[in-house]
Write a protein that holds these residues in place. Structure first.
Motif, mmCIF file in Angstrom:
data_model
loop_
_atom_site.group_PDB
_atom_site.id
_atom_site.type_symbol
_atom_site.label_atom_id
_atom_site.label_comp_id
_atom_site.label_asym_id
_atom_site.label_seq_id
_atom_site.Cartn_x
_atom_site.Cartn_y
_atom_site.Cartn_z
ATOM 1 N N PRO A 136 65.864 25.798 37.679
ATOM 2 C CA PRO A 136 65.493 27.171 38.040
ATOM 3 C C PRO A 136 64.384 27.748 37.156
ATOM 4 O O PRO A 136 63.639 28.615 37.585
ATOM 5 N N GLY A 137 64.236 27.244 35.937
ATOM 6 C CA GLY A 137 63.165 27.716 35.060
ATOM 7 C C GLY A 137 61.798 27.329 35.581
ATOM 8 O O GLY A 137 60.857 28.133 35.560
ATOM 9 N N ILE A 138 61.660 26.112 36.060
ATOM 10 C CA ILE A 138 60.385 25.662 36.627
ATOM 11 C C ILE A 138 60.093 26.441 37.902
ATOM 12 O O ILE A 138 58.954 26.845 38.143
ATOM 13 N N GLU A 139 61.113 26.657 38.722
ATOM 14 C CA GLU A 139 60.931 27.441 39.945
ATOM 15 C C GLU A 139 60.415 28.841 39.624
ATOM 16 O O GLU A 139 59.474 29.326 40.262
ATOM 17 N N ALA A 140 61.020 29.496 38.642
ATOM 18 C CA ALA A 140 60.604 30.850 38.280
ATOM 19 C C ALA A 140 59.187 30.866 37.720
ATOM 20 O O ALA A 140 58.399 31.769 38.034
ATOM 21 N N SER A 141 58.831 29.868 36.916
ATOM 22 C CA SER A 141 57.479 29.808 36.348
ATOM 23 C C SER A 141 56.433 29.634 37.443
ATOM 24 O O SER A 141 55.423 30.338 37.469
ATOM 25 N N ILE A 142 56.669 28.708 38.350
ATOM 26 C CA ILE A 142 55.719 28.476 39.444
ATOM 27 C C ILE A 142 55.634 29.704 40.337
ATOM 28 O O ILE A 142 54.548 30.102 40.769
ATOM 29 N N GLY A 143 56.766 30.330 40.613
ATOM 30 C CA GLY A 143 56.763 31.538 41.441
ATOM 31 C C GLY A 143 55.968 32.667 40.803
ATOM 32 O O GLY A 143 55.211 33.370 41.483
ATOM 33 N N THR A 144 56.117 32.866 39.493
ATOM 34 C CA THR A 144 55.375 33.923 38.793
ATOM 35 C C THR A 144 53.882 33.639 38.788
ATOM 36 O O THR A 144 53.068 34.534 39.059
ATOM 37 N N ILE A 145 53.506 32.406 38.486
ATOM 38 C CA ILE A 145 52.087 32.038 38.478
ATOM 39 C C ILE A 145 51.500 32.191 39.880
ATOM 40 O O ILE A 145 50.382 32.695 40.052
ATOM 41 N N PHE A 146 52.237 31.793 40.902
ATOM 42 C CA PHE A 146 51.773 31.932 42.283
ATOM 43 C C PHE A 146 51.564 33.406 42.645
ATOM 44 O O PHE A 146 50.564 33.774 43.254
ATOM 45 N N ARG A 147 52.495 34.249 42.224
ATOM 46 C CA ARG A 147 52.396 35.679 42.529
ATOM 47 C C ARG A 147 51.159 36.302 41.895
ATOM 48 O O ARG A 147 50.406 37.017 42.557
ATOM 49 N N TYR A 148 50.937 36.041 40.606
ATOM 50 C CA TYR A 148 49.770 36.616 39.943
ATOM 51 C C TYR A 148 48.464 36.035 40.490
ATOM 52 O O TYR A 148 47.453 36.732 40.566
ATOM 53 N N SER A 149 48.481 34.784 40.897
ATOM 54 C CA SER A 149 47.292 34.194 41.522
ATOM 55 C C SER A 149 46.971 34.886 42.841
ATOM 56 O O SER A 149 45.798 35.153 43.144
ATOM 57 N N LEU A 150 48.004 35.186 43.630
ATOM 58 C CA LEU A 150 47.783 35.902 44.891
ATOM 59 C C LEU A 150 47.194 37.287 44.641
ATOM 60 O O LEU A 150 46.307 37.733 45.385
ATOM 61 N N ILE A 151 47.660 37.976 43.612
ATOM 62 C CA ILE A 151 47.140 39.308 43.309
ATOM 63 C C ILE A 151 45.667 39.225 42.910
ATOM 64 O O ILE A 151 44.830 40.019 43.383
ATOM 65 N N VAL A 152 45.300 38.266 42.069
ATOM 66 C CA VAL A 152 43.900 38.111 41.648
ATOM 67 C C VAL A 152 43.026 37.748 42.844
ATOM 68 O O VAL A 152 41.941 38.324 43.028
ATOM 69 N N ILE A 153 43.475 36.820 43.677
ATOM 70 C CA ILE A 153 42.708 36.443 44.867
ATOM 71 C C ILE A 153 42.559 37.638 45.801
ATOM 72 O O ILE A 153 41.496 37.848 46.401
ATOM 73 N N GLY A 154 43.608 38.455 45.915
ATOM 74 C CA GLY A 154 43.528 39.655 46.753
ATOM 75 C C GLY A 154 42.493 40.639 46.249
ATOM 76 O O GLY A 154 41.701 41.181 47.037
ATOM 77 N N PHE A 155 42.465 40.871 44.935
ATOM 78 C CA PHE A 155 41.460 41.778 44.379
ATOM 79 C C PHE A 155 40.050 41.249 44.584
ATOM 80 O O PHE A 155 39.134 41.999 44.938
ATOM 81 N N ILE A 156 39.833 39.957 44.379
ATOM 82 C CA ILE A 156 38.502 39.370 44.575
ATOM 83 C C ILE A 156 38.089 39.495 46.034
ATOM 84 O O ILE A 156 36.945 39.854 46.342
ATOM 85 N N THR A 157 39.019 39.252 46.941
ATOM 86 C CA THR A 157 38.714 39.373 48.371
ATOM 87 C C THR A 157 38.369 40.808 48.742
ATOM 88 O O THR A 157 37.421 41.051 49.499
ATOM 89 N N ILE A 158 39.109 41.763 48.215
ATOM 90 C CA ILE A 158 38.824 43.171 48.499
ATOM 91 C C ILE A 158 37.446 43.559 47.974
ATOM 92 O O ILE A 158 36.660 44.210 48.667
ATOM 93 N N PHE A 159 37.133 43.144 46.742
ATOM 94 C CA PHE A 159 35.823 43.467 46.175
ATOM 95 C C PHE A 159 34.692 42.867 47.007
ATOM 96 O O PHE A 159 33.679 43.517 47.260
ATOM 97 N N GLN A 160 34.839 41.634 47.456
ATOM 98 C CA GLN A 160 33.788 41.008 48.252
ATOM 99 C C GLN A 160 33.690 41.630 49.638
ATOM 100 O O GLN A 160 32.601 41.756 50.196
ATOM 101 N N THR A 161 34.818 42.051 50.211
ATOM 102 C CA THR A 161 34.809 42.685 51.529
ATOM 103 C C THR A 161 34.112 44.041 51.471
ATOM 104 O O THR A 161 33.361 44.405 52.381
#
Length: 165
Positions: free
Chosen positions: A26-51
């Motif tokens: 469960p520790g690896i699952e939580a780590s990957i989930g957290t990294i995935f979540r923050y990556s989605l937020i950064v990609i979302g901000f970059i997409t919004i700025f470019q749009t």
């Protein structure tokens, strides 16, 4: 707020439906989930700025000035953020570990980027800044395996010794 909700929901779906099939820790699952979540937020901000039409290269001067401000004014927050990333990647502690820190002991319930939540055995929560977990000593009873131990002191009763109240 809506983007954060969606990234959290997608992260939870990734952990519960995909990672839980292939990863049993469960520790690896939580780590990957957290990294995935923050990556989605950064990609979302970059997409919004470019749009919107922002040229991201013009943000370099602003990012430099922000970096200096962060370096001086928000030193502890940045320290906790970097320490959180170290905890997520290096994994000296992980979700489900039994740890002992200066402020108490218990099970690690959540590791976020800023702080880590430890639930004590009397069901209280200790929120510890990640920089404290990196810079101070932490006893991890279940780092290598899930078997812990408990020391119980037992007294001996003698017949020839009596206490009268």
């Amino acid at each position: 707020v809506l983007g954060d909700f969606r990234s959290k929901r997608l992260s939870n779906l990734l952990v519960s439906r995909i990672l839980s099939r292939y990863i049993k820790d469960p520790g690896i699952e939580a780590s990957i989930g957290t990294i995935f979540r923050y990556s989605l937020i950064v990609i979302g901000f970059i997409t919004i700025f470019q749009t919107v039409g922002f040229d991201l290269s013009t943000l370099s001067l602003l990012a430099g000035a922000l970096g200096v401000g962060i370096g001086f004014g928000l030193q502890s927050i940045v320290s906790n953020f970097v320490s959180g990333l170290i905890l997520l990647f290096e994994r000296p502690i992980k979700v489900g570990d039994w740890v002992v820190v200066s402020s108490g002991e218990g099970l690690v319930k959540k590791i976020s980027v800023r702080a880590t939540e430890i639930e004590t055995f009397d069901r209280t929560s200790i929120i510890i800044p990640n920089s404290e977990l990196i810079s101070s000593s932490v006893k991890n009873w279940t780092l290598k395996d899930r078997i812990g131990r408990l020391v119980i002191t037992v007294g001996v009763y003698r017949d020839d010794f009596k206490v009268v109240f």
